[in-house]
Scaffold this active site. Structure first.
Site, PDB file in Angstrom:
ATOM      1  N   GLY A   8      10.868 -10.176  -1.728  1.00 51.78           N
ATOM      2  CA  GLY A   8      10.497  -9.025  -0.915  1.00 51.78           C
ATOM      3  C   GLY A   8      11.572  -8.697   0.096  1.00 51.78           C
ATOM      4  O   GLY A   8      12.622  -9.353   0.161  1.00 51.78           O
ATOM      5  N   VAL A  13       9.548 -15.564  -2.095  1.00 54.26           N
ATOM      6  CA  VAL A  13       8.520 -16.586  -2.297  1.00 54.26           C
ATOM      7  C   VAL A  13       8.683 -17.182  -3.691  1.00 54.26           C
ATOM      8  O   VAL A  13       8.792 -16.456  -4.684  1.00 54.26           O
ATOM      9  CB  VAL A  13       7.105 -15.997  -2.148  1.00 54.26           C
ATOM     10  CG1 VAL A  13       6.056 -17.091  -2.331  1.00 54.26           C
ATOM     11  CG2 VAL A  13       6.937 -15.342  -0.781  1.00 54.26           C
ATOM     12  N   ASP A 110       6.496  -5.101  -6.787  1.00 55.80           N
ATOM     13  CA  ASP A 110       5.384  -5.798  -6.145  1.00 55.80           C
ATOM     14  C   ASP A 110       4.089  -5.007  -6.263  1.00 55.80           C
ATOM     15  O   ASP A 110       3.008  -5.578  -6.494  1.00 55.80           O
ATOM     16  CB  ASP A 110       5.709  -6.094  -4.687  1.00 55.80           C
ATOM     17  CG  ASP A 110       6.147  -4.858  -3.891  1.00 55.80           C
ATOM     18  OD1 ASP A 110       6.494  -3.832  -4.500  1.00 55.80           O
ATOM     19  OD2 ASP A 110       6.152  -4.936  -2.648  1.00 55.80           O
ATOM     20  N   ASP A 130      -1.493  -4.128   0.899  1.00 53.62           N
ATOM     21  CA  ASP A 130      -0.548  -5.244   0.944  1.00 53.62           C
ATOM     22  C   ASP A 130       0.230  -5.184   2.251  1.00 53.62           C
ATOM     23  O   ASP A 130       0.968  -4.240   2.520  1.00 53.62           O
ATOM     24  CB  ASP A 130       0.414  -5.162  -0.250  1.00 53.62           C
ATOM     25  CG  ASP A 130       1.267  -6.417  -0.391  1.00 53.62           C
ATOM     26  OD1 ASP A 130       1.294  -7.240   0.539  1.00 53.62           O
ATOM     27  OD2 ASP A 130       1.922  -6.569  -1.443  1.00 53.62           O
ATOM     28  N   THR A 133       6.639  -6.047   4.805  1.00 53.45           N
ATOM     29  CA  THR A 133       7.538  -5.340   5.711  1.00 53.45           C
ATOM     30  C   THR A 133       7.020  -3.925   5.924  1.00 53.45           C
ATOM     31  O   THR A 133       6.995  -3.410   7.041  1.00 53.45           O
ATOM     32  CB  THR A 133       8.958  -5.317   5.142  1.00 53.45           C
ATOM     33  OG1 THR A 133       9.367  -6.651   4.847  1.00 53.45           O
ATOM     34  CG2 THR A 133       9.934  -4.699   6.127  1.00 53.45           C
TER      35      THR A 133
END
EC number: 2.7.1.33
Length: 259
Positions: A8, A13, A110, A130, A133
């Site tokens: 991201g 992750v 994503d 979600d 950022t």
């Protein structure tokens, strides 16, 4: 075992799956300059702490919204795991869902992966929120089609802009306010009220408008780092699913293996 990598704008992750069971999760700050060797030094140590041999990883899938990060993650996969990675949205890992928007190719990986996981896990008409950022609101219909959504500045991004563009306002932590009062008695409380309760009001207002436009009952699924925090302050979420994106990557890899 499957290594799912979600790159991201803020963090990368890494998640290890045995089938659909999540066995471990690690994160590192996103830096497009980070080399495959640097990722390997960090990740191999963490796997070793868990007693996991890198040779147990036989599948890798990568989802990224940071194009410059992809090359070095591919090097990590090939050089240190001897695995040719799947790339979410490409080849065998094609999303295989209808993306019903004006420019389907512009949809972030994503958000597409979230749509796949939300439909598979929750079903029905869905609004997926979600917290990253940016905070995204995505519509997934009962057939699993992605129908569009909203992009808003993430709460930390909003706070950074507020503090960075004012001379005297201090840095504060994003946390649940101590009271539900929206009348602050000092600068820090007033900032927290404006950022936190302002964000809650924005979410509730946008979701109400989205539900009205959908015209059918729609469940709201929250994911991302701050989902649990906001769940304490609003009744708008039907479910909080912190690992939605990672589960979506596991589903996508599983489908790719069957092709």
């Amino acid at each position: 075992m499957l290594l799912a990598i979600d790159a991201g704008n803020t963090n990368v992750v890494f998640a290890l799956f045995d089938g659909r069971e999540l066995k471990g999760r690690w994160r590192i700050a996103t830096d497009p300059r980070r080399t495959g060797d640097e990722y390997a030094v960090w990740l191999m140590q963490l796997l070793g702490i868990r007693g996991i041999d890198a040779k147990q990883v036989d599948t890798i899938i990568i989802s990224t919204v940071v194009p410059r990060a992809l090359h070095n993650l591919e090097i990590l996969s090939r050089h240190y795991f001897n695995v040719e990675p799947l790339i979410a949205g490409q080849g065998k890992a094609n999303y295989a869902i209808e993306i019903d928007v004006d420019e389907p190719r512009s949809l972030g990986a994503d958000r597409a992966v979230n749509a796949i996981a939300a439909h598979a896990k929750h079903g029905g008409d869905l609004i997926v929120v979600d917290f990253g950022t940016a905070t995204t609101f995505d519509i997934v219909d009962f057939k699993g089609a992605y129908k569009g959504g909203i992009i808003a500045p993430g709460i930390n991004l909003s706070l950074d802009a507020l503090v960075g563009n004012t001379a005297k306002l201090p840095r504060i932590a994003i946390e649940l306010p101590k009271t539900t009062s929206v009348i602050g008695r000092n600068t820090e409380d007033q900032m927290l009220i404006g950022v936190f309760w302002g964000y809650v009001a924005m979410m509730e207002g946008l979701i109400a408008r989205m539900r009205a436009e959908i015209g059918r009952p729609a469940k709201v699924i929250a994911t991302g780092g701050l989902a649990v925090l906001f769940d304490e302050a609003t009744e708008i979420f039907d479910a909080v699913d912190p690992d939605l994106t990672l589960d979506g990557l596991a589903i996508l890899a599983e489908r790719a293996a069957s092709k």
